[in-house]
Design a protein around this motif. Sequence first.
Motif, mmCIF file in Angstrom:
data_model
loop_
_atom_site.group_PDB
_atom_site.id
_atom_site.type_symbol
_atom_site.label_atom_id
_atom_site.label_comp_id
_atom_site.label_asym_id
_atom_site.label_seq_id
_atom_site.Cartn_x
_atom_site.Cartn_y
_atom_site.Cartn_z
ATOM 1 N N ILE A 46 4.567 -58.821 -12.098
ATOM 2 C CA ILE A 46 4.656 -57.455 -11.633
ATOM 3 C C ILE A 46 3.434 -56.469 -11.920
ATOM 4 O O ILE A 46 3.278 -56.564 -12.807
ATOM 5 C CB ILE A 46 5.962 -56.743 -12.059
ATOM 6 N N LEU A 47 2.965 -55.906 -10.752
ATOM 7 C CA LEU A 47 1.814 -55.150 -10.956
ATOM 8 C C LEU A 47 2.221 -53.579 -10.376
ATOM 9 O O LEU A 47 2.624 -53.403 -9.302
ATOM 10 C CB LEU A 47 0.649 -55.504 -10.141
ATOM 11 N N LEU A 48 1.738 -52.516 -11.135
ATOM 12 C CA LEU A 48 2.241 -51.220 -11.047
ATOM 13 C C LEU A 48 0.972 -50.545 -10.723
ATOM 14 O O LEU A 48 0.047 -50.577 -11.276
ATOM 15 C CB LEU A 48 3.045 -50.750 -12.303
ATOM 16 N N LEU A 49 0.733 -49.974 -9.491
ATOM 17 C CA LEU A 49 -0.353 -49.037 -9.017
ATOM 18 C C LEU A 49 0.276 -47.838 -8.535
ATOM 19 O O LEU A 49 1.401 -47.665 -8.018
ATOM 20 C CB LEU A 49 -0.995 -49.851 -7.742
ATOM 21 N N SER A 50 -0.668 -46.889 -9.135
ATOM 22 C CA SER A 50 -0.210 -45.308 -8.750
ATOM 23 C C SER A 50 -1.499 -44.729 -8.364
ATOM 24 O O SER A 50 -2.640 -45.071 -8.620
ATOM 25 C CB SER A 50 0.424 -44.742 -9.892
ATOM 26 N N ALA A 51 -1.210 -43.534 -7.707
ATOM 27 C CA ALA A 51 -2.495 -42.604 -7.144
ATOM 28 C C ALA A 51 -2.066 -41.185 -7.374
ATOM 29 O O ALA A 51 -0.856 -40.769 -7.234
ATOM 30 C CB ALA A 51 -2.845 -42.944 -5.840
ATOM 31 N N LYS A 94 -5.882 -49.446 -16.824
ATOM 32 C CA LYS A 94 -6.963 -49.316 -16.182
ATOM 33 C C LYS A 94 -6.678 -48.120 -15.163
ATOM 34 O O LYS A 94 -5.833 -48.207 -14.142
ATOM 35 C CB LYS A 94 -7.104 -50.581 -15.237
ATOM 36 N N ILE A 95 -7.623 -47.097 -15.223
ATOM 37 C CA ILE A 95 -7.845 -45.907 -14.662
ATOM 38 C C ILE A 95 -9.284 -45.860 -14.035
ATOM 39 O O ILE A 95 -10.056 -46.005 -14.558
ATOM 40 C CB ILE A 95 -7.572 -44.527 -15.428
ATOM 41 N N ILE A 96 -8.953 -45.551 -12.731
ATOM 42 C CA ILE A 96 -10.226 -45.617 -11.774
ATOM 43 C C ILE A 96 -10.277 -44.333 -11.237
ATOM 44 O O ILE A 96 -9.528 -43.917 -10.447
ATOM 45 C CB ILE A 96 -10.117 -46.584 -10.626
ATOM 46 N N THR A 97 -11.519 -43.634 -11.331
ATOM 47 C CA THR A 97 -11.581 -42.108 -10.923
ATOM 48 C C THR A 97 -12.408 -42.428 -9.510
ATOM 49 O O THR A 97 -13.493 -42.841 -9.484
ATOM 50 C CB THR A 97 -12.338 -41.466 -11.931
#
Length: 215
Positions: free
Chosen positions: A68-73, A93-96
Amino acid sequence: FVGRTEHNIRDTFRILRQAAKDGFAILWLDELDSICRARGHVNGFYDDAALDALAAEIDGIQARPQNILLLSASNRRDSIDPAILRPRRLGDKIITVPQPNARAAASIIERHLPPDIPYASNGHGDDAAANRREAIDSSVAQFYAPNAPDLAALRLATGIVRKVKAPDLASGAILARAAEAAIEHAIKREIRTGESGVQAADLALALDEQFAAAA
């Protein structure tokens, strides 16, 4: 209804775990700040309960690793509760993504302005690719130039007045919509006059409209 949001969160993760049994499952949480605002704020208990339910479900996945991969924005990271952004939750992992500069703006518009539609001669004869490139580059340069007109002015509490220009308001959504609007302008002009193809003026007008609305 009270408790319905928490129920929906639990149900979503139940479906997610079922999907992961047959392969790889991804959950995309857009506008994360809408359910993960810092606890104790003015909206009170109900938002806190939703955040606690989400954190518990994420912890449950971490306790039993699955495919499972959780992605958010979110465009309001400052309002998200720090607990949800810590490592092993959504903070691994936080990508700005910064606001687009001129080069990025041109790239975004290029992505949403198809190369296989008609383009008017923007100084390059019958070379459709060059005319498209000219329309994009000239329009973006117009709004990102240092001497570009101000769109608004902000008077801060200190009395300082800050001028607002297009790059201050630029976003992927605004630029994508401008590309779509440029095509609409070209279609309407062809209906009125018979002139075919997207012109640099179409994109410039569309950008002007979008930035004016944002201001």
